[in-house]
Scaffold this active site. Sequence first.
Site, PDB file in Angstrom:
ATOM      1  N   ARG A 155       2.081  -5.766   6.184  1.00 16.74           N
ATOM      2  CA  ARG A 155       0.685  -6.000   5.821  1.00 16.74           C
ATOM      3  C   ARG A 155      -0.155  -4.914   6.466  1.00 16.74           C
ATOM      4  O   ARG A 155       0.066  -4.544   7.644  1.00 16.74           O
ATOM      5  CB  ARG A 155       0.207  -7.369   6.322  1.00 16.74           C
ATOM      6  CG  ARG A 155       0.733  -8.560   5.537  1.00 16.74           C
ATOM      7  CD  ARG A 155       0.147  -8.644   4.119  1.00 16.74           C
ATOM      8  NE  ARG A 155       0.594  -9.809   3.380  1.00 16.74           N
ATOM      9  CZ  ARG A 155       1.658  -9.847   2.563  1.00 16.74           C
ATOM     10  NH1 ARG A 155       2.398  -8.760   2.373  1.00 16.74           N
ATOM     11  NH2 ARG A 155       1.966 -10.949   1.909  1.00 16.74           N
ATOM     12  N   GLU A 210      -7.138  -3.229   1.328  1.00 13.30           N
ATOM     13  CA  GLU A 210      -6.199  -3.074   0.228  1.00 13.30           C
ATOM     14  C   GLU A 210      -6.854  -3.588  -1.040  1.00 13.30           C
ATOM     15  O   GLU A 210      -7.279  -4.757  -1.042  1.00 13.30           O
ATOM     16  CB  GLU A 210      -4.920  -3.857   0.539  1.00 13.30           C
ATOM     17  CG  GLU A 210      -3.809  -3.556  -0.432  1.00 13.30           C
ATOM     18  CD  GLU A 210      -2.487  -4.153  -0.003  1.00 13.30           C
ATOM     19  OE1 GLU A 210      -1.981  -3.834   1.088  1.00 13.30           O
ATOM     20  OE2 GLU A 210      -1.955  -4.955  -0.788  1.00 13.30           O
ATOM     21  N   HIS A 227       1.410  -1.305  -2.744  1.00 17.53           N
ATOM     22  CA  HIS A 227       1.999  -2.612  -2.401  1.00 17.53           C
ATOM     23  C   HIS A 227       3.065  -3.025  -3.431  1.00 17.53           C
ATOM     24  O   HIS A 227       2.922  -4.032  -4.130  1.00 17.53           O
ATOM     25  CB  HIS A 227       0.899  -3.680  -2.285  1.00 17.53           C
ATOM     26  CG  HIS A 227       1.320  -4.854  -1.439  1.00 17.53           C
ATOM     27  ND1 HIS A 227       0.451  -5.594  -0.684  1.00 17.53           N
ATOM     28  CD2 HIS A 227       2.539  -5.426  -1.233  1.00 17.53           C
ATOM     29  CE1 HIS A 227       1.102  -6.562  -0.062  1.00 17.53           C
ATOM     30  NE2 HIS A 227       2.380  -6.475  -0.384  1.00 17.53           N
TER      31      HIS A 227
HETATM   32  C1  DGY Z   1       5.078 -10.635  -0.098  1.00 21.97           C
HETATM   33  O1  DGY Z   1       5.833 -11.338  -0.787  1.00 21.97           O
HETATM   34  O2  DGY Z   1       4.529 -11.065   0.917  1.00 21.97           O
HETATM   35  C2  DGY Z   1       4.893  -9.220  -0.518  1.00 21.97           C
HETATM   36  O3  DGY Z   1       3.948  -8.571   0.188  1.00 21.97           O
HETATM   37  C3  DGY Z   1       4.650  -9.105  -2.010  1.00 21.97           C
HETATM   38  O4  DGY Z   1       5.820  -9.424  -2.651  1.00 21.97           O
END
Ligand code: DGY
Length: 327
Positions: free
Chosen positions: A239, A268, A287
Amino acid sequence: MPDSKPRVFITRTIPEKALKMIAAACEVIVWDAETPPPRPKLLDELALADGVVSMLTEKIDREALDAAPKLRIISNYAVGYDNVDIEAASERDIPVGNTPGVLTETTADQAFMLLLAAARRLPESIKYVKEGQWQTWFPLQMLGQEVSGATLGIIGLGRIGYAMTKRAKGFGMKFLYHGGSTIEYVERSGAKKVDLETLLTQSDFISIHAPLNDDTRGMIGAEELKLMKNTAILINTARGGVIQTDALLHALKNNIIASAALDVTDPEPLPSDHPLLALDNCIVVPHLGSATHQTRERMGEIAAENLLLGLRGEHLTHCVNPQVYQN
Ligand code: DGY
């Protein structure tokens, strides 16, 4: 389930199989756009919904939950769930589902691809050729960092962090880790547990695989970046909020570290005029860690399963707040 079909809001189009599973049992409202539903629309839909399939882009916070008197299940289409206020959902006895396991290998592929691309300056070299700068071969041309035998520091040796070490083993890399793990992952990877400072000072590559929470938010800032080798490469597929963006920008501009490769950012998305995007030593992709047809389908199936179980009042297969079942 009651006679009338429960109403479900799905905040984006999800793969067809999952949609069909849900539509067979529910009245379905899909927000059919690439961008998230505007906040007022989200709140309006939550006001009527028995269940929601949410994405990481939707903030399901106290305000959203207060607007959702009938809501019985939040099925997050992601393994991460920092977009949901778990405490507030638990206070209301609403189970929150996620999609762990099925995106582990896919996300590790993305992280390792970014590691190699940054180490060998892939985007820069492609640009170099396309822009007509490739005149000849010379010994100091586009030099990168050696991956073979290098030390990889993993922040968060969970499922995805461990999957990263499996790939890196093929390159003879050595591993350090900081943060949570299990005995199984530690033994299988042979990674050595160290404090953050040791990891930062000794690693050639640092890959972040920790969830975003109060312990990890902003954990990589100016001080931490200064501790890294000036040849170090920082990879983030977890993240964006784990790294302080302004500090990273400063470190990259001033050669405090060699480069960064980011699948996730804070904010983001990054605005298209963000200075990070102008740097040759920063790779940013949108992402896409779990973005394969197969993985997104499997995530859909789990999200649908969690949703339907929640609507029936049964335990979710993957529940991040199992405490709701104790009440
Ligand atoms: C998640 O699943 O947390 C990813 O960031 C997106 O698939």
